[in-house]
Design a protein around this motif. Structure first.
Motif, PDB file in Angstrom:
ATOM      1  N   UNK A  59       0.860  -1.400   0.079  1.00 26.17           N
ATOM      2  CA  UNK A  59      -0.174  -0.089  -0.408  1.00 26.17           C
ATOM      3  C   UNK A  59       0.996   1.670   0.197  1.00 26.17           C
ATOM      4  N   UNK A  60       2.140   0.972   0.934  1.00 25.94           N
ATOM      5  CA  UNK A  60       2.950   2.427   0.539  1.00 25.94           C
ATOM      6  C   UNK A  60       3.478   2.700  -0.322  1.00 25.94           C
ATOM      7  N   UNK A  61       3.198   1.502  -1.241  1.00 27.29           N
ATOM      8  CA  UNK A  61       4.561   1.792  -2.972  1.00 27.29           C
ATOM      9  C   UNK A  61       4.575   3.043  -3.021  1.00 27.29           C
ATOM     10  N   UNK A  62       4.687   4.056  -3.635  1.00 23.16           N
ATOM     11  CA  UNK A  62       4.112   5.360  -4.266  1.00 23.16           C
ATOM     12  C   UNK A  62       3.248   5.954  -3.501  1.00 23.16           C
ATOM     13  N   UNK A  63       3.345   6.688  -2.729  1.00 24.93           N
ATOM     14  CA  UNK A  63       2.330   6.852  -1.913  1.00 24.93           C
ATOM     15  C   UNK A  63       3.049   6.706  -0.147  1.00 24.93           C
ATOM     16  N   UNK A  64       2.553   8.619   0.202  1.00 20.33           N
ATOM     17  CA  UNK A  64       3.025   8.498   0.956  1.00 20.33           C
ATOM     18  C   UNK A  64       2.099   8.594   1.812  1.00 20.33           C
ATOM     19  N   UNK A  65       2.145   8.263   3.401  1.00 19.32           N
ATOM     20  CA  UNK A  65       1.342   7.806   3.906  1.00 19.32           C
ATOM     21  C   UNK A  65       1.513   7.491   5.612  1.00 19.32           C
ATOM     22  N   UNK A  66       0.419   7.769   6.371  1.00 21.57           N
ATOM     23  CA  UNK A  66       0.606   8.205   7.732  1.00 21.57           C
ATOM     24  C   UNK A  66       0.122   6.516   8.368  1.00 21.57           C
ATOM     25  N   UNK A  67       1.212   6.308   9.121  1.00 18.13           N
ATOM     26  CA  UNK A  67       1.030   5.042  10.411  1.00 18.13           C
ATOM     27  C   UNK A  67       1.139   5.616  11.732  1.00 18.13           C
ATOM     28  N   UNK A  68       0.047   5.145  12.205  1.00 12.18           N
ATOM     29  CA  UNK A  68       0.055   5.276  14.206  1.00 12.18           C
ATOM     30  C   UNK A  68      -0.637   4.117  14.839  1.00 12.18           C
ATOM     31  N   UNK A  69       0.316   3.600  15.970  1.00 12.85           N
ATOM     32  CA  UNK A  69      -0.498   3.094  16.468  1.00 12.85           C
ATOM     33  C   UNK A  69      -0.782   2.993  18.059  1.00 12.85           C
ATOM     34  N   UNK A  70      -1.557   2.036  18.157  1.00 15.38           N
ATOM     35  CA  UNK A  70      -2.517   2.287  19.760  1.00 15.38           C
ATOM     36  C   UNK A  70      -1.912   1.156  20.250  1.00 15.38           C
ATOM     37  N   UNK A  71      -2.555   1.165  21.873  1.00 12.09           N
ATOM     38  CA  UNK A  71      -2.492  -0.063  22.991  1.00 12.09           C
ATOM     39  C   UNK A  71      -2.898  -0.804  22.675  1.00 12.09           C
ATOM     40  N   UNK A  72      -4.764   0.022  22.236  1.00 13.44           N
ATOM     41  CA  UNK A  72      -5.321  -0.784  22.509  1.00 13.44           C
ATOM     42  C   UNK A  72      -7.533  -0.051  21.445  1.00 13.44           C
ATOM     43  N   UNK A  73      -7.836  -0.768  21.048  1.00 14.62           N
ATOM     44  CA  UNK A  73      -9.276  -0.323  20.437  1.00 14.62           C
ATOM     45  C   UNK A  73      -9.849   0.090  21.705  1.00 14.62           C
ATOM     46  N   UNK A  74     -10.790   1.178  21.610  1.00 10.92           N
ATOM     47  CA  UNK A  74     -12.065   1.418  22.678  1.00 10.92           C
ATOM     48  C   UNK A  74     -10.928   2.113  23.886  1.00 10.92           C
ATOM     49  N   UNK A  75      -9.816   2.317  24.560  1.00 10.83           N
ATOM     50  CA  UNK A  75      -8.721   2.520  25.607  1.00 10.83           C
ATOM     51  C   UNK A  75      -9.154   4.172  25.591  1.00 10.83           C
ATOM     52  N   UNK A  76      -8.730   4.238  27.099  1.00  5.35           N
ATOM     53  CA  UNK A  76      -9.339   5.770  27.478  1.00  5.35           C
ATOM     54  C   UNK A  76      -8.496   6.899  26.355  1.00  5.35           C
ATOM     55  N   UNK A  77      -7.558   6.666  26.227  1.00  2.00           N
ATOM     56  CA  UNK A  77      -6.144   7.453  25.651  1.00  2.00           C
ATOM     57  C   UNK A  77      -6.318   7.504  24.221  1.00  2.00           C
ATOM     58  N   UNK A  78      -6.490   6.305  23.692  1.00  2.00           N
ATOM     59  CA  UNK A  78      -6.940   6.265  22.347  1.00  2.00           C
ATOM     60  C   UNK A  78      -8.079   6.741  21.374  1.00  2.00           C
ATOM     61  N   UNK A  79      -8.966   6.299  22.881  1.00  2.00           N
ATOM     62  CA  UNK A  79     -10.077   7.336  21.770  1.00  2.00           C
ATOM     63  C   UNK A  79     -10.807   8.645  22.220  1.00  2.00           C
ATOM     64  N   UNK A  80      -9.728   9.106  23.932  1.00  2.00           N
ATOM     65  CA  UNK A  80     -10.321  10.405  23.379  1.00  2.00           C
ATOM     66  C   UNK A  80      -9.795  11.008  22.980  1.00  2.00           C
ATOM     67  N   UNK A  81      -8.565  10.761  22.268  1.00  2.00           N
ATOM     68  CA  UNK A  81      -7.117  11.869  21.947  1.00  2.00           C
ATOM     69  C   UNK A  81      -6.620  11.186  21.078  1.00  2.00           C
ATOM     70  N   UNK A  82      -5.547   9.823  20.395  1.00  2.00           N
ATOM     71  CA  UNK A  82      -5.334   9.457  19.316  1.00  2.00           C
ATOM     72  C   UNK A  82      -5.818   9.461  17.966  1.00  2.00           C
ATOM     73  N   UNK A  83      -6.374   8.596  18.463  1.00  2.00           N
ATOM     74  CA  UNK A  83      -7.181   8.396  16.912  1.00  2.00           C
ATOM     75  C   UNK A  83      -8.514   9.571  16.885  1.00  2.00           C
ATOM     76  N   UNK A  84      -9.156  10.333  17.553  1.00  2.80           N
ATOM     77  CA  UNK A  84      -9.610  11.167  17.306  1.00  2.80           C
ATOM     78  C   UNK A  84      -8.967  12.798  16.570  1.00  2.80           C
ATOM     79  N   UNK A  85      -8.052  12.576  17.268  1.00  7.31           N
ATOM     80  CA  UNK A  85      -7.020  14.013  16.377  1.00  7.31           C
ATOM     81  C   UNK A  85      -6.134  13.672  14.902  1.00  7.31           C
ATOM     82  N   UNK A  86      -6.270  11.972  14.828  1.00 10.07           N
ATOM     83  CA  UNK A  86      -5.926  11.670  13.792  1.00 10.07           C
ATOM     84  C   UNK A  86      -7.331  11.819  12.675  1.00 10.07           C
TER      85      UNK A  86
END
Length: 187
Positions: A59-86
């Motif tokens: 998928x990344x070949x020939x493109x400029x992409x962003x990948x971000x990793x999180x500890x877990x779906x539906x967890x507080x920091x991931x759901x309130x801040x990390x994913x919503x920011x993107x």
């Protein structure tokens, strides 16, 4: 000297994975992670269902992409801040030349799909499941979080241009919310 040794081990590790595959020989160091200038590993992740494989390097070949990793779906920091920011900044990042934004977590594809739907990620952030942690382990960003059931991903973000990592932000405490946030990306 230590940085040089880490780089040599990193190259040897990737070459051994390419030669022996995921089931074979694996060199590792507790503090070694993928680095800026490295190629993205060719690992299959899953989107929406186990039948929908996404090879992130292809998928990344020939493109400029962003990948971000999180500890877990539906967890507080991931759901309130990390994913919503993107999600909020998706259009702005795409205007800066980003083709796609990917959220990766060690979860099953059904959970990632439900989390994305719950957060309104459709059309903004693609939700990818690293079901066995293969991608996370290839990057060497795994962390043991007993409270989340064991091996999970450190919190990170990266900009990848044509398969090469151009920017890499790994949270210094592995799970905090500082350098890997959407507003810290230099697209």
């Amino acid at each position: 000297m230590t940085q040089f040794v880490s780089r040599v081990i990193s190259v040897a590790r990737r070459q051994s994975l390419n030669y022996f595959g995921r089931q074979g020989f694996h060199l590792s160091s507790k503090n070694m992670v993928i680095a800026v200038g490295d190629q993205l590993p060719a690992i299959d992740l899953y989107e929406d269902a186990p039948s929908n494989k996404v090879n992130i390097a292809e998928v990344a070949a020939g493109q400029k992409i962003i990948i971000f990793g999180v500890p877990g779906a539906f967890t507080p920091g991931c759901s309130k801040t990390h994913l919503p920011g993107y999600i909020t900044r998706a259009e702005e990042l795409k205007e800066k030349g980003i083709s796609s934004i990917f959220c990766v977590s060690i979860n099953d594809p059904f959970v990632m799909a439900a989390w994305g739907k719950h957060q309104g990620a459709d059309g903004k952030v693609r939700m990818l499941a690293d079901t066995n942690g293969d991608f996370t382990k290839a990057l060497d960003v795994e962390v043991d979080l007993a409270v989340l059931g064991g091996t999970r991903s450190k919190r990170y973000s990266m900009v990848v241009d044509n398969g090469t990592i151009k920017e890499l932000n790994i949270e210094p405490d592995n799970t905090g919310l500082s350098c890997s946030l959407a507003d810290r990306i230099n697209a």
